[in-house]
Structures are given as C-alpha cells and as structure tokens.
Design a protein around this motif. Structure first.
Motif, short mmCIF file in Angstrom:
data_model
loop_
_atom_site.label_atom_id
_atom_site.label_comp_id
_atom_site.label_asym_id
_atom_site.label_seq_id
_atom_site.Cartn_x
_atom_site.Cartn_y
_atom_site.Cartn_z
N GLY A 170 0.81 -1.21 0.00
CA GLY A 170 0.00 0.00 0.00
C GLY A 170 0.84 1.26 0.00
N ARG A 171 0.18 2.35 -0.38
CA ARG A 171 0.89 3.62 -0.55
C ARG A 171 1.46 4.16 0.76
N TYR A 205 0.25 -3.12 -4.24
CA TYR A 205 -1.07 -2.79 -3.70
C TYR A 205 -1.30 -3.62 -2.43
N HIS A 206 -2.10 -3.08 -1.54
CA HIS A 206 -2.46 -3.79 -0.32
C HIS A 206 -3.38 -4.96 -0.66
N SER A 208 -6.06 -6.00 0.45
CA SER A 208 -7.38 -5.83 1.06
C SER A 208 -8.47 -6.45 0.19
N ASN A 211 -9.43 -4.13 -2.70
CA ASN A 211 -8.51 -4.12 -3.84
C ASN A 211 -8.63 -5.38 -4.69
#
Length: 246
Positions: A170-171, A205-206, A208, A211
């Motif tokens: 994640g960011r 990317y996470h 989750s 996502n």
C-alpha cells in the motif's frame, strides 16, 4: 529523519536482542491514546460472529523470522483481524489474500491465517507494519503514523540483520519507507527500486478485499510481487505450494 542504513557495527546477536526489546516495549506502548481506546472499544463490542472471543486489544507485534532477507510492511492491524487475534494479517480476508500469495510463492506453509496458534509459518519473511494498533475507519492521524513509524518501524529497519528486500503493501507503507530511507520514488504496483545502501524497495497494492474484489490487484498479482522479492533477495524462483525452497 536521517536515512536508515543497512547492517553496521552491531553483530547479529546484539541486533536480535534489541529487536526483542523493541517488541516488548511495543506491547505496552501508549503513545496514541485514540488508538488504544479504539482497540479496547472494539473488543468490548465485537460483531456477532466474534462474540465470546477474547480480543488481543493491544499493539500487535511483528511476526516471522527476524533474520529473514524479505521484510513485508503493511499499514496497520485490522480491528477484527490482528487486533482480535494478536498476530499481523491474521483472522481477516486481507491476511488470507496475503498468505495465499506467500504460500503460492513458497514463502509460507499454509494459504490462510486464522489464529496465533494455527501452525502458520513463514519462510525467509518478516512481517511488520507502519502502525501496530488498529485505527478507526482504517484512517490513522498523521501524528499516529509518526509516533509508530519513528519509534518502531524505523528502528526495526535499522536493526534487522539480513534484510535485503522491503515489500511495501500500500501507498502509506511505501511512503513511510521512502521517508525512513531518505528517498523519493513513485508508487507503482510491482515496481522495484534500488536503495542507496544497495537494498531493494518493492511497491505493491495492499491485499485488502476491496482491492482484490474490484480487480485492482489479484492474488496472482501479489504472488508475482513476492516472486520478484525472492529473486531480489537471492532466493531464486519458488517451487510454489509453500515449499519454502530456494
């Protein structure tokens, strides 16, 4: 913040001792009163599916092998995931997505995470997070991010003796690692950046449910990130299926 540096004068034994002390301090951390109140409130009022279960409701320690070459950095425990089970990425769908990908990349012995005592093991991997307490609405305040990252994550990064590849999920995790290392890179899923000290930072990317369910990333796409991390760490391609081989 001064940029984190790789292994220095401290020997491995001293680094591991200090990492253990750091985790002990973390368990009693009270730097973020809002997060501590939220963890306890969630434990007192769980959803029906978790009623009767004892919640961890404390800062969640890091998990895995502190001598590993691959370090995975998430954002924070989930209220009914790590905050309930007491283990990073355990007891929720984000964790299942993550461990499915790690299992497929030969970095875990099981494709799902249920509880602290479920027998899950990771290979060549250490898992931590920017924050060790669950934030309300999954939105930590800037000062809460700084409290945890400056007092725990930055110290872990400095002390881990064999870390060669950092995978940011994640960011937020990516930006905090960039801040700790004193660099500026663009967040792009699957991008790998060589750090000034020779180590690597990989963006992902996470894992989750949002996502994955919206197609932003797939479990296969996550597996590819960890295959890349294996190669950058000098472990070679996996045989898949949780083999743990190199």
């Amino acid at each position: 913040m001064q940029a984190a540096r790789g292994p220095g004068a401290l020997d491995v034994g001293e680094r591991l001792r200090r990492l253990s002390e750091l985790q002990s301090r973390l368990l009693s951390c009270s730097l973020c009163p809002r997060l501590r109140r939220f963890a306890e409130e969630v434990a007192r009022n769980p959803p029906r599916r978790f009623r009767g279960q004892a919640y961890w409701a404390k800062p969640v320690p890091s998990f895995g092998d502190p001598t590993a070459p691959i370090v995975i950095v998430g954002m924070a425990p989930a209220p009914h995931g790590g905050n309930r089970t007491g283990r990073m990425f355990t007891g929720d769908q984000s964790g299942n997505n993550l461990f499915r990908a790690l299992y497929d990349a030969g970095l875990a012995n099981k494709p799902a995470s249920v509880s602290r005592d479920d027998g899950l093991e990771v290979y060549h991997v250490y898992i931590t997070a920017v924050l060790h307490c669950a934030p309300p609405g999954n939105r930590p305040l800037p000062e809460e991010v700084r409290n945890c990252a400056d007092n725990y994550l930055s110290e872990e990064v400095r002390l881990l003796p064999n870390a060669r590849v950092f995978v940011a999920l994640g960011r937020l995790a990516f930006e905090e690692l960039c801040r700790i290392f004193g660099v500026r890179y663009e967040f792009r899923h699957g991008a790998a950046y060589r750090l000034p000290d020779g180590r690597w930072l990989v963006a992902s990317y996470h894992p989750s449910p949002r996502n994955v369910n919206t197609g932003l990333v797939s479990v296969e796409g996550l597996r590819e990130v960890f295959e890349l991390a294996r190669e950058l760490a000098g472990l070679g391609r996996s045989g898949g299926g949780g083999s743990g081989g190199s």
